[in-house]
Motif scaffolding. Structure first.
Motif, PDB file in Angstrom:
ATOM      1  N   GLY A 141      18.051 -46.793 -26.911  1.00  0.00           N
ATOM      2  CA  GLY A 141      17.035 -45.969 -26.271  1.00  0.00           C
ATOM      3  C   GLY A 141      16.418 -46.618 -25.046  1.00  0.00           C
ATOM      4  O   GLY A 141      15.745 -45.945 -24.260  1.00  0.00           O
ATOM      5  N   THR A 142      16.640 -47.926 -24.870  1.00  0.00           N
ATOM      6  CA  THR A 142      16.104 -48.625 -23.695  1.00  0.00           C
ATOM      7  C   THR A 142      17.048 -48.554 -22.499  1.00  0.00           C
ATOM      8  O   THR A 142      16.685 -48.977 -21.401  1.00  0.00           O
ATOM      9  CB  THR A 142      15.834 -50.110 -24.027  1.00  0.00           C
ATOM     10  OG1 THR A 142      17.084 -50.789 -24.251  1.00  0.00           O
ATOM     11  CG2 THR A 142      14.959 -50.245 -25.272  1.00  0.00           C
ATOM     12  N   LEU A 143      18.265 -48.025 -22.705  1.00  0.00           N
ATOM     13  CA  LEU A 143      19.246 -47.970 -21.622  1.00  0.00           C
ATOM     14  C   LEU A 143      19.008 -46.777 -20.709  1.00  0.00           C
ATOM     15  O   LEU A 143      18.523 -45.730 -21.139  1.00  0.00           O
ATOM     16  CB  LEU A 143      20.665 -47.878 -22.199  1.00  0.00           C
ATOM     17  CG  LEU A 143      21.117 -48.978 -23.167  1.00  0.00           C
ATOM     18  CD1 LEU A 143      22.552 -48.714 -23.610  1.00  0.00           C
ATOM     19  CD2 LEU A 143      20.983 -50.356 -22.544  1.00  0.00           C
ATOM     20  N   THR A 144      19.391 -46.946 -19.451  1.00  0.00           N
ATOM     21  CA  THR A 144      19.366 -45.812 -18.531  1.00  0.00           C
ATOM     22  C   THR A 144      20.565 -44.915 -18.816  1.00  0.00           C
ATOM     23  O   THR A 144      21.489 -45.295 -19.552  1.00  0.00           O
ATOM     24  CB  THR A 144      19.442 -46.287 -17.072  1.00  0.00           C
ATOM     25  OG1 THR A 144      20.732 -46.894 -16.856  1.00  0.00           O
ATOM     26  CG2 THR A 144      18.345 -47.294 -16.761  1.00  0.00           C
ATOM     27  N   ARG A 145      20.571 -43.746 -18.198  1.00  0.00           N
ATOM     28  CA  ARG A 145      21.687 -42.823 -18.399  1.00  0.00           C
ATOM     29  C   ARG A 145      23.007 -43.463 -17.970  1.00  0.00           C
ATOM     30  O   ARG A 145      24.013 -43.372 -18.680  1.00  0.00           O
ATOM     31  CB  ARG A 145      21.439 -41.542 -17.607  1.00  0.00           C
ATOM     32  CG  ARG A 145      22.591 -40.561 -17.675  1.00  0.00           C
ATOM     33  CD  ARG A 145      22.237 -39.245 -17.030  1.00  0.00           C
ATOM     34  NE  ARG A 145      23.359 -38.322 -17.075  1.00  0.00           N
ATOM     35  CZ  ARG A 145      23.265 -37.033 -16.818  1.00  0.00           C
ATOM     36  NH1 ARG A 145      22.101 -36.510 -16.511  1.00  0.00           N
ATOM     37  NH2 ARG A 145      24.325 -36.260 -16.866  1.00  0.00           N
ATOM     38  N   ARG A 146      23.018 -44.108 -16.823  1.00  0.00           N
ATOM     39  CA  ARG A 146      24.252 -44.723 -16.339  1.00  0.00           C
ATOM     40  C   ARG A 146      24.680 -45.869 -17.249  1.00  0.00           C
ATOM     41  O   ARG A 146      25.878 -46.047 -17.517  1.00  0.00           O
ATOM     42  CB  ARG A 146      24.063 -45.231 -14.911  1.00  0.00           C
ATOM     43  CG  ARG A 146      25.308 -45.894 -14.325  1.00  0.00           C
ATOM     44  CD  ARG A 146      26.459 -44.903 -14.219  1.00  0.00           C
ATOM     45  NE  ARG A 146      26.384 -44.122 -13.003  1.00  0.00           N
ATOM     46  CZ  ARG A 146      27.188 -43.112 -12.716  1.00  0.00           C
ATOM     47  NH1 ARG A 146      28.119 -42.742 -13.585  1.00  0.00           N
ATOM     48  NH2 ARG A 146      27.069 -42.438 -11.591  1.00  0.00           N
ATOM     49  N   GLU A 147      23.727 -46.641 -17.744  1.00  0.00           N
ATOM     50  CA  GLU A 147      24.068 -47.737 -18.652  1.00  0.00           C
ATOM     51  C   GLU A 147      24.679 -47.200 -19.944  1.00  0.00           C
ATOM     52  O   GLU A 147      25.602 -47.802 -20.492  1.00  0.00           O
ATOM     53  CB  GLU A 147      22.816 -48.566 -18.952  1.00  0.00           C
ATOM     54  CG  GLU A 147      22.378 -49.440 -17.783  1.00  0.00           C
ATOM     55  CD  GLU A 147      20.991 -50.031 -17.957  1.00  0.00           C
ATOM     56  OE1 GLU A 147      20.637 -50.938 -17.183  1.00  0.00           O
ATOM     57  OE2 GLU A 147      20.254 -49.575 -18.864  1.00  0.00           O
ATOM     58  N   ARG A 148      24.188 -46.061 -20.423  1.00  0.00           N
ATOM     59  CA  ARG A 148      24.786 -45.452 -21.616  1.00  0.00           C
ATOM     60  C   ARG A 148      26.230 -45.043 -21.345  1.00  0.00           C
ATOM     61  O   ARG A 148      27.113 -45.211 -22.190  1.00  0.00           O
ATOM     62  CB  ARG A 148      23.974 -44.230 -22.054  1.00  0.00           C
ATOM     63  CG  ARG A 148      22.579 -44.541 -22.566  1.00  0.00           C
ATOM     64  CD  ARG A 148      21.941 -43.284 -23.156  1.00  0.00           C
ATOM     65  NE  ARG A 148      20.555 -43.503 -23.503  1.00  0.00           N
ATOM     66  CZ  ARG A 148      19.523 -43.054 -22.799  1.00  0.00           C
ATOM     67  NH1 ARG A 148      19.733 -42.351 -21.694  1.00  0.00           N
ATOM     68  NH2 ARG A 148      18.292 -43.294 -23.182  1.00  0.00           N
ATOM     69  N   GLU A 149      26.459 -44.479 -20.168  1.00  0.00           N
ATOM     70  CA  GLU A 149      27.820 -44.073 -19.813  1.00  0.00           C
ATOM     71  C   GLU A 149      28.748 -45.287 -19.783  1.00  0.00           C
ATOM     72  O   GLU A 149      29.862 -45.248 -20.323  1.00  0.00           O
ATOM     73  CB  GLU A 149      27.817 -43.388 -18.447  1.00  0.00           C
ATOM     74  CG  GLU A 149      27.150 -42.030 -18.431  1.00  0.00           C
ATOM     75  CD  GLU A 149      27.071 -41.432 -17.034  1.00  0.00           C
ATOM     76  OE1 GLU A 149      27.026 -40.193 -16.931  1.00  0.00           O
ATOM     77  OE2 GLU A 149      27.058 -42.200 -16.054  1.00  0.00           O
ATOM     78  N   VAL A 150      28.291 -46.362 -19.156  1.00  0.00           N
ATOM     79  CA  VAL A 150      29.105 -47.579 -19.079  1.00  0.00           C
ATOM     80  C   VAL A 150      29.354 -48.140 -20.476  1.00  0.00           C
ATOM     81  O   VAL A 150      30.479 -48.529 -20.814  1.00  0.00           O
ATOM     82  CB  VAL A 150      28.420 -48.628 -18.175  1.00  0.00           C
ATOM     83  CG1 VAL A 150      29.131 -49.978 -18.289  1.00  0.00           C
ATOM     84  CG2 VAL A 150      28.407 -48.155 -16.724  1.00  0.00           C
ATOM     85  N   MET A 151      28.320 -48.160 -21.306  1.00  0.00           N
ATOM     86  CA  MET A 151      28.486 -48.689 -22.660  1.00  0.00           C
ATOM     87  C   MET A 151      29.522 -47.889 -23.438  1.00  0.00           C
ATOM     88  O   MET A 151      30.377 -48.455 -24.128  1.00  0.00           O
ATOM     89  CB  MET A 151      27.148 -48.680 -23.404  1.00  0.00           C
ATOM     90  CG  MET A 151      27.258 -49.195 -24.845  1.00  0.00           C
ATOM     91  SD  MET A 151      25.655 -49.307 -25.676  1.00  0.00           S
ATOM     92  CE  MET A 151      26.203 -49.655 -27.360  1.00  0.00           C
ATOM     93  N   ASN A 152      29.461 -46.569 -23.345  1.00  0.00           N
ATOM     94  CA  ASN A 152      30.439 -45.733 -24.050  1.00  0.00           C
ATOM     95  C   ASN A 152      31.867 -46.116 -23.693  1.00  0.00           C
ATOM     96  O   ASN A 152      32.747 -46.186 -24.557  1.00  0.00           O
ATOM     97  CB  ASN A 152      30.211 -44.252 -23.711  1.00  0.00           C
ATOM     98  CG  ASN A 152      29.053 -43.644 -24.476  1.00  0.00           C
ATOM     99  OD1 ASN A 152      28.678 -44.129 -25.534  1.00  0.00           O
ATOM    100  ND2 ASN A 152      28.482 -42.589 -23.922  1.00  0.00           N
ATOM    101  N   HIS A 153      32.093 -46.355 -22.421  1.00  0.00           N
ATOM    102  CA  HIS A 153      33.449 -46.660 -21.969  1.00  0.00           C
ATOM    103  C   HIS A 153      33.874 -48.081 -22.348  1.00  0.00           C
ATOM    104  O   HIS A 153      34.998 -48.285 -22.816  1.00  0.00           O
ATOM    105  CB  HIS A 153      33.551 -46.472 -20.454  1.00  0.00           C
ATOM    106  CG  HIS A 153      33.539 -45.040 -20.022  1.00  0.00           C
ATOM    107  ND1 HIS A 153      34.600 -44.189 -20.240  1.00  0.00           N
ATOM    108  CD2 HIS A 153      32.580 -44.301 -19.394  1.00  0.00           C
ATOM    109  CE1 HIS A 153      34.314 -42.987 -19.757  1.00  0.00           C
ATOM    110  NE2 HIS A 153      33.089 -43.026 -19.241  1.00  0.00           N
ATOM    111  N   VAL A 154      32.983 -49.057 -22.156  1.00  0.00           N
ATOM    112  CA  VAL A 154      33.407 -50.439 -22.393  1.00  0.00           C
ATOM    113  C   VAL A 154      33.603 -50.727 -23.882  1.00  0.00           C
ATOM    114  O   VAL A 154      34.513 -51.478 -24.257  1.00  0.00           O
ATOM    115  CB  VAL A 154      32.432 -51.455 -21.759  1.00  0.00           C
ATOM    116  CG1 VAL A 154      32.379 -51.283 -20.251  1.00  0.00           C
ATOM    117  CG2 VAL A 154      31.047 -51.376 -22.373  1.00  0.00           C
TER     118      VAL A 154
END
Length: 207
Positions: A141-154
């Motif tokens: 919940g502390t991640l930004t939208r873009r960070e969530r997208e990157v996390m999903n992929h990595v």
């Protein structure tokens, strides 16, 4: 076995309850006994690793109804069904609906104790998984939208250049976001991040 391990016994036969209590306590294990399903359900609060040894037929409700009530109340405790000869069909239905094991009376003390030990280990693993998931959900919940997208992929195993291509950003930006994700998720290693991502059981959904 730690003090938090508790075996709950629900059987309306006083002699059976006493026998099971003696068996379990003789193994230096803690148990709590109830003569009815209602008495147990009113008292039960899922704490440390535990399991339920349940007579499939009780005066106030049957084993399937107890399962339904525990599911409704989000009390995910392993259930070991004990049954008389005439109730085997009901015990099998309870087993198919998720009971850990079932035993027909009379049963082997050693087999029951082994099943209890397995159930406690399973419940302990489930509780640790829930704790990990709750922690991961809070941190994500502390991640930004873009960070969530990157996390999903990595965490899906995609290399940085492929993530960059899919998100239409440069590889350096992916690396920056990835480092930020590691820091915010308090992941010491990439394996930690993958484990937390896996514990979420789904992609990190965007709001």
């Amino acid at each position: 076995m730690t003090p938090s391990n508790t075996i709950y016994i629900v059987d309306d036969d006083h002699a059976v309850r006493d026998s099971l209590r003696w068996l379990i306590e003789s193994e230096n294990r803690r148990c709590r006994c109830y003569g009815s399903a209602t008495e147990f359900l009113d008292d039960f609060r899922h704490g440390g690793p535990s399991c339920l040894v349940l007579d499939v037929r009780l005066p106030d409700m049957n084993g399937l109804q107890v399962q339904d009530r525990l599911t409704r109340d989000h009390q995910d405790i392993p259930i070991i069904i004990i049954t008389g000869h005439g109730d085997v069909a009901m015990a099998i239905r309870a087993f198919k609906r998720g009971a850990h094991h079932f035993f027909e009376k009379p049963f082997s003390d050693d087999a029951l104790l082994e099943s209890i030990e397995e159930a406690l280990k399973i419940d302990g693993m489930h509780q640790r998984a829930r704790t990990e998931q709750e922690r991961a959900m809070k941190l994500v919940g502390t991640l930004t939208r873009r960070e969530r997208e990157v996390m999903n992929h990595v965490v899906a195993g995609e290399p940085n250049h492929e993530v960059a291509r899919k998100l239409d950003i440069c590889t350096k930006t992916v690396e920056t976001h990835r480092a930020s994700v590691m820091r915010k998720m308090k992941a010491l290693t990439f394996a930690d991040l993958v484990r937390m991502g896996t514990s979420l059981n789904a992609p990190v959904h965007q709001p």
